[in-house]
Design a protein around this motif. Structure first.
Motif, PDB file in Angstrom:
ATOM      1  N   GLU A  31       0.835  -1.303   0.016  1.00  0.00           N
ATOM      2  CA  GLU A  31       0.060  -0.025   0.224  1.00  0.00           C
ATOM      3  C   GLU A  31       0.743   1.197  -0.013  1.00  0.00           C
ATOM      4  N   ARG A  50      -1.349  -4.631   2.722  1.00  0.00           N
ATOM      5  CA  ARG A  50      -2.839  -5.521   2.723  1.00  0.00           C
ATOM      6  C   ARG A  50      -2.764  -6.937   2.790  1.00  0.00           C
ATOM      7  N   GLN A  96      -4.857  -4.637   7.371  1.00  0.00           N
ATOM      8  CA  GLN A  96      -3.417  -3.687   6.869  1.00  0.00           C
ATOM      9  C   GLN A  96      -2.377  -4.083   7.871  1.00  0.00           C
TER      10      GLN A  96
END
Length: 148
Positions: A31, A50, A96
């Motif tokens: 990310e 992620r 995450q």
């Protein structure tokens, strides 16, 4: 013919409702970084990923290798914890994960030789308890600067 089209529409909608089912092999994507660049005074930064897994049996580690754009640099594989993700066995997971790197992990300045890296990137993968391994991904390069 109309019944066939109606049946096809119902099947397509049922498949669309099951979008969050990722399958048994973990999925990993990058990310970004917590900072746009690193200089010689940076003490830490985060690489953000992620993680998705259909059966939730992700082990509690993410494996990575840091690479530098510098000749003859030693790269070592390391791992970082993924807290509380492994508690989801039997459930689909989308989380995450932030890998915090400390200065000792990424400062490779070789003083008095002029040899300094200008960027770094990571190769990263995860493995679940069943032995399924995600694809190995590469992060984008992040610039390194020597602050005078």
């Amino acid at each position: 013919m109309k019944k066939f089209l109606f049946l096809l529409l119902v099947v397509a909608m049922a498949g669309a409702c099951n979008k969050d089912s990722y399958g048994p092999v973990p999925i990993l994507s990058f990310e970004g970084y917590s900072v746009p660049s690193i200089d010689s005074t940076t003490t830490s930064f985060e690489a953000i990923f992620r993680v998705k897994d259909g059966d939730g049996d992700i082990d509690s580690s993410i494996f990575y290798t840091i690479h530098y754009h510098i000749p003859s640099t030693l790269e070592e594989q390391a791992n970082a914890p993924m807290p509380n993700i492994g508690q989801n066995t039997g459930k689909s997971v989308s989380a995450q994960v932030k890998v915090t790197l400390e200065a000792i992990d990424f400062v490779r300045w070789v003083e008095h030789t002029g040899t300094r890296p200008d960027s770094l990137w990571m190769e990263v993968f995860i493995q679940d308890r069943a032995g399924n391994i995600s694809d190995t991904i590469q992060t984008t390069k992040i610039p390194l600067y020597k602050r005078q």
